[in-house]
Design an enzyme around this catalytic site. Structure first.
Site, short mmCIF file in Angstrom:
data_model
loop_
_atom_site.label_atom_id
_atom_site.label_comp_id
_atom_site.label_asym_id
_atom_site.label_seq_id
_atom_site.Cartn_x
_atom_site.Cartn_y
_atom_site.Cartn_z
N PHE A 143 0.86 -1.19 0.00
CA PHE A 143 0.00 0.00 0.00
C PHE A 143 0.89 1.24 0.00
CE2 PHE A 143 -2.47 3.46 1.78
CZ PHE A 143 -3.66 3.35 1.09
N ASP A 228 9.16 2.71 1.43
CA ASP A 228 8.02 3.50 1.90
C ASP A 228 7.89 3.26 3.41
OD1 ASP A 228 5.54 4.40 2.70
OD2 ASP A 228 4.47 3.62 0.97
N LYS A 257 2.84 10.46 8.23
CA LYS A 257 2.06 10.11 9.43
C LYS A 257 2.52 10.77 10.73
CE LYS A 257 -0.14 5.83 7.82
NZ LYS A 257 -1.57 6.11 8.01
C1 LIG Z 1 2.93 2.51 3.79
C2 LIG Z 1 2.01 3.63 3.45
N1 LIG Z 1 2.30 4.42 2.41
C3 LIG Z 1 1.52 5.46 2.08
C4 LIG Z 1 0.36 5.75 2.78
C5 LIG Z 1 -0.49 6.90 2.39
O1 LIG Z 1 -0.38 7.94 3.31
P1 LIG Z 1 -1.42 9.14 3.35
O2 LIG Z 1 -2.73 8.57 3.77
O3 LIG Z 1 -0.83 10.11 4.32
O4 LIG Z 1 -1.47 9.70 1.97
C6 LIG Z 1 0.02 4.95 3.88
C7 LIG Z 1 -1.21 5.21 4.63
O5 LIG Z 1 -1.72 4.41 5.36
C8 LIG Z 1 0.86 3.86 4.21
O6 LIG Z 1 0.58 3.06 5.25
#
Ligand SMILES: Cc1ncc(COP(=O)(O)O)c(C=O)c1O
Length: 410
Positions: A143, A228, A257
């Site tokens: 994700f 990520d 986050k």
């Molecule tokens: C690993 C990862 N990447 C990207 C995102 C996306 O982040 P945002 O909701 O701040 O756009 C998330 C959100 O849960 C995530 O867990």
């Protein structure tokens, strides 16, 4: 959840009338927070183990964070990237000192940080290496966010369905299978992009040597390694970046986050060499690097250090995992996955996860879900051992209540 039925229905009705229907929100109205606790409009207290989905790193209303934000708001909140500002400079300097990275790009969310990473990897290949490489190898069940670039990197059909066509050039391979990554890389590949631990996918921790193998493959094939760390970063797993525990050095890392403790922020960190893929005007963000968010983030870094929160995450995380292991004796509980304060309880379809979340709310605990089978716990990094005991006790009784309702409804 102490509201009258009328009040609850009224909230749900108001929400239905004004919001686009893409969320399933519990009819609870939180009005304030204090440490690890949230309070609703009836002053009922909840242990917040959802933590704003891994955002509330310092919990709620942390005095140092509140006063830094208030102070900065009274000075200047936004200047744009037409000009320099001290909090952004300081934050970038600190993040580079703390990591492999030499350069930082600021934005406002995790998905934007990943957009920046995808764009930089492609442009670096085109303009610095002068190679026609644009493909990115990602993981199934990964994700990376909801905007179209990050969504294209997201190897989960349920998020992508009905938004196609997405960006071309993304390839998905099974997670924790380094050979699959090697086979998927070709002459047009610019990067491998992975979460060090899959978060939304269900707290999947790879083998200890997986990321190291990916690093070696990326080096041999001359492609970039993008990690990520939007969910795993900022101390969540017990080190500031999760990659530190896997003994690898990536080329690009994204975080967001918990970085500013609740103020929206995202950051992409990279090496100097890779950063040269960007030139003035090639990428940007109006709010990115604004003084308010960056001052908040500098304060989060201060507090993580001053309150020794990485150590706290390691200790309370281990305790949480141990307690969750204890729950695996219960019918319908299949296992535990995670690291630090990113923990998941794996349940079978015998346990209705939505019902457990409702029962937990009734008992004063917020939790989230992840993947197809996991209840996810993301307490603030300031959580105490006593609060961990308490949260798991509530979770246990919530599971029992959900099971009895499930059986009762059959
Ligand atoms: C690993 C990862 N990447 C990207 C995102 C996306 O982040 P945002 O909701 O701040 O756009 C998330 C959100 O849960 C995530 O867990």
């Amino acid at each position: 959840m102490e509201q009258s039925i009328e009040e609850t229905l009224d909230l749900a009705e108001r929400a239905k009338r004004v919001f686009t229907p893409n969320y399933r929100q519990a009819p609870v109205l939180f009005v304030r927070g204090e440490g690890v606790f949230l309070y609703d409009n009836q002053d009922k207290r909840y242990l917040d183990f959802a933590g704003g989905i891994a955002v509330s790193s310092l919990g709620h209303n942390h005095p140092k964070l509140v006063s830094a934000i208030a102070d900065q708001a009274g000075k200047v909140m936004q200047t744009s990237n037409l000009f320099l500002n001290e909090p952004a400079l300081e934050l970038a300097e600190r993040l580079t000192q703390m990591s492999f990275a030499d350069r930082v790009f600021f934005c406002n969310s995790g998905t934007e940080a990943n957009e920046a990473a995808i764009k930089l990897a492609r442009r670096y290949m085109k303009t610095v290496r002068k190679e026609n490489r644009y493909k990115i190898v990602c993981a199934q069940n990964g994700f990376h966010g909801r905007t179209l670039g990050s969504l294209s990197a997201t190897g989960q059909e349920k998020y992508r369905a009905d938004f196609e066509p997405l960006l071309p050039g993304f390839v998905y391979v099974p997670y924790n299978d380094a050979n699959a990554v090697e086979e998927a890389i070709d002459d047009e590949t610019c990067a491998v992009m992975m979460e060090p631990i899959q978060g939304e996918g269900g707290l999947i921790v790879p083998d200890d040597d997986y990321l190291k193998k990916l690093r070696a493959i990326c080096d041999a094939k001359h492609v970039l390694l993008i990690l990520d760390e939007v969910q795993t970063g900022v101390g969540r797993t017990g080190t500031f970046f999760a990659y530190e525990q896997f003994d690898v050095t990536p080329d690009i890392v994204t975080i967001a986050k918990g970085l500013a403790g609740g103020v929206p922020i995202g950051a992409m960190l990279c090496t100097r060499e890779v950063s040269e893929g960007f030139t003035p005007g090639s990428h940007g963000s109006t709010f990115g690097g604004n003084p308010l968010a960056c001052r908040a983030a500098c304060t989060v870094l201060d507090v993580i250090k001053e309150e020794n929160l990485l150590q706290n995450v390691r200790e309370t995380g281990e305790q949480l995992q141990h307690h969750l292991q204890g729950l695996t004796k219960m019918r319908g509980v299949a296992g535990v996955r995670g690291r630090g304060l990113l923990q998941g309880l794996v349940v079978t379809p015998q346990i209705n996860r939505a019902q457990v979340r409702i029962e937990a709310l009734l008992r004063g605990l917020t939790i989230t879900q992840a993947g197809e089978d996991t209840l996810r716990l993301l307490p603030p990094l300031i959580v105490t051992p006593g609060q961990i005991d308490w949260g798991v006790a509530i979770l246990r009784s919530s599971i029992i209540a959900a099971m009895s309702r499930f059986v009762g409804s059959n």
